[in-house]
Design a protein around this motif. Sequence first.
Motif, PDB file in Angstrom:
ATOM      1  N   VAL A 160      17.188 114.756 105.225  1.00 20.56           N
ATOM      2  CA  VAL A 160      17.024 113.520 104.449  1.00 20.56           C
ATOM      3  C   VAL A 160      17.978 113.519 103.247  1.00 20.56           C
ATOM      4  O   VAL A 160      17.927 114.423 102.406  1.00 20.56           O
ATOM      5  CB  VAL A 160      15.555 113.374 103.973  1.00 20.56           C
ATOM      6  CG1 VAL A 160      15.423 112.234 102.965  1.00 20.56           C
ATOM      7  CG2 VAL A 160      14.634 113.119 105.156  1.00 20.56           C
ATOM      8  N   LEU A 196      19.292 110.175  92.175  1.00 20.53           N
ATOM      9  CA  LEU A 196      20.170 110.381  91.016  1.00 20.53           C
ATOM     10  C   LEU A 196      21.083 111.589  91.235  1.00 20.53           C
ATOM     11  O   LEU A 196      20.685 112.579  91.858  1.00 20.53           O
ATOM     12  CB  LEU A 196      19.308 110.549  89.758  1.00 20.53           C
ATOM     13  CG  LEU A 196      18.311 109.397  89.521  1.00 20.53           C
ATOM     14  CD1 LEU A 196      17.467 109.651  88.284  1.00 20.53           C
ATOM     15  CD2 LEU A 196      19.038 108.058  89.394  1.00 20.53           C
ATOM     16  N   HIS A 210      14.503 113.645  88.868  1.00 20.17           N
ATOM     17  CA  HIS A 210      13.964 112.310  88.664  1.00 20.17           C
ATOM     18  C   HIS A 210      14.510 111.347  89.719  1.00 20.17           C
ATOM     19  O   HIS A 210      15.608 111.552  90.230  1.00 20.17           O
ATOM     20  CB  HIS A 210      14.409 111.742  87.303  1.00 20.17           C
ATOM     21  CG  HIS A 210      14.015 112.552  86.120  1.00 20.17           C
ATOM     22  ND1 HIS A 210      14.476 112.278  84.864  1.00 20.17           N
ATOM     23  CD2 HIS A 210      13.196 113.636  85.986  1.00 20.17           C
ATOM     24  CE1 HIS A 210      13.959 113.131  84.000  1.00 20.17           C
ATOM     25  NE2 HIS A 210      13.178 113.984  84.651  1.00 20.17           N
TER      26      HIS A 210
HETATM   27  C1  LIG Z   1      20.537 114.055  97.572  1.00 20.16           C
HETATM   28  S1  LIG Z   1      18.808 113.837  97.495  1.00 20.16           S
HETATM   29  C2  LIG Z   1      18.262 115.091  98.590  1.00 20.16           C
HETATM   30  C3  LIG Z   1      16.884 114.810  99.113  1.00 20.16           C
HETATM   31  C4  LIG Z   1      16.194 115.976  99.812  1.00 20.16           C
HETATM   32  N1  LIG Z   1      16.910 116.457 100.956  1.00 20.16           N
HETATM   33  C5  LIG Z   1      14.794 115.517 100.212  1.00 20.16           C
HETATM   34  O1  LIG Z   1      14.500 115.408 101.406  1.00 20.16           O
HETATM   35  O2  LIG Z   1      13.992 115.267  99.283  1.00 20.16           O
HETATM   36  C6  LIG Z   1      18.397 114.511  95.913  1.00 20.16           C
HETATM   37  C7  LIG Z   1      17.818 113.482  94.956  1.00 20.16           C
HETATM   38  O3  LIG Z   1      16.499 113.120  95.377  1.00 20.16           O
HETATM   39  C8  LIG Z   1      15.672 112.927  94.242  1.00 20.16           C
HETATM   40  N2  LIG Z   1      14.609 113.949  94.274  1.00 20.16           N
HETATM   41  C9  LIG Z   1      14.568 115.055  95.041  1.00 20.16           C
HETATM   42  N3  LIG Z   1      13.453 115.779  94.792  1.00 20.16           N
HETATM   43  C10 LIG Z   1      12.781 115.087  93.830  1.00 20.16           C
HETATM   44  C11 LIG Z   1      11.559 115.304  93.142  1.00 20.16           C
HETATM   45  N4  LIG Z   1      10.825 116.398  93.377  1.00 20.16           N
HETATM   46  N5  LIG Z   1      11.150 114.374  92.237  1.00 20.16           N
HETATM   47  C12 LIG Z   1      11.899 113.268  91.977  1.00 20.16           C
HETATM   48  N6  LIG Z   1      13.065 113.023  92.579  1.00 20.16           N
HETATM   49  C13 LIG Z   1      13.507 113.911  93.493  1.00 20.16           C
HETATM   50  C14 LIG Z   1      16.519 113.125  92.992  1.00 20.16           C
HETATM   51  O4  LIG Z   1      16.997 111.870  92.537  1.00 20.16           O
HETATM   52  C15 LIG Z   1      17.634 114.008  93.544  1.00 20.16           C
HETATM   53  O5  LIG Z   1      18.792 113.921  92.784  1.00 20.16           O
END
Ligand SMILES: C[S@@+](CC[C@H](N)C(=O)[O-])C[C@H]1O[C@@H](n2cnc3c(N)ncnc32)[C@H](O)[C@@H]1O
Length: 255
Positions: A88, A164, A232
């Motif tokens: 994801v 973000l 966040h």
């Molecule tokens: C590139 S995405 C990757 C997502 C990850 N592979 C997943 O499945 O959750 C990363 C972004 O997701 C959001 N994110 C990931 N974990 C988070 C959390 N525990 N709380 C809030 N936002 C989160 C943040 O904005 C972060 O910069």
Amino acid sequence: MLIMAGLGLYDEKDLTLKTLENAKKADKIYAEFYTAILTGTTLEKIEETLGKKVNVLDREKVEYETEQLIEESKEKNIMFLTAGDPMVATTHVDIAVEAKKKGIEVIIINAPSIYSAIGITGLQIYKFGKTTSIVFPEPNYFPETPYNVIKDNLSLGYHTLCLLDIHAHENKFMTANEGLQVLLDIEKRREEKLLSEDTKVLVVARAGSLKPKLVYGKIKDLIKQDFGAPLHSIIILGNLHFMEEEALEILAENV
Ligand SMILES: C[S@@+](CC[C@H](N)C(=O)[O-])C[C@H]1O[C@@H](n2cnc3c(N)ncnc32)[C@H](O)[C@@H]1O
């Protein structure tokens, strides 16, 4: 065999039994922490829980030297870990596809993800449009894609999940405050009236912890809030169903 598994959102307790079982079988475990991190734990605690050493790979190694990981999987059981879900909002599908093409068995183990974390907001997944990422602006790089995605989603009444930017090598994680400021700056530059300081949005901080921070309010008030440690996300709200409205009132902190 190549086992691609997610670490979940916040701490080592998000690891599934499936991942733990497969870690036992693994000859070598790799992980990357440039697409997301777990702020409620440490590498040492993850290694302790898995009972094995974890070799952390940087972006260069994962994106440009994938061959090595795939070659090793021909002879050995290799586990590759990612924060959240491995598939994801990452580009790791490349690795799975390349490995499969080479005749290697690939197992994908899902995990709690920022996508499933939408559940804690009480918002309905059916009402979300395309997801977008807000990146750190640079002198000659100020992409307006998030604004365009939000605009398209809002025209259909859909919510937008805004992920973000992360510069993990510098330990730099965009805060919701910075993300909101980027959106207001784009708005100002384009002289449009899509969002304003009075637009109500939702900030989600540290989803996956037992005490995540969910704050609902006007951008002008949220931008001044301290949401605490990363990670966040921001949700720009489309048309709210009355049950979503109630959920935001009750489940989130209203400012
Ligand atoms: C590139 S995405 C990757 C997502 C990850 N592979 C997943 O499945 O959750 C990363 C972004 O997701 C959001 N994110 C990931 N974990 C988070 C959390 N525990 N709380 C809030 N936002 C989160 C943040 O904005 C972060 O910069």
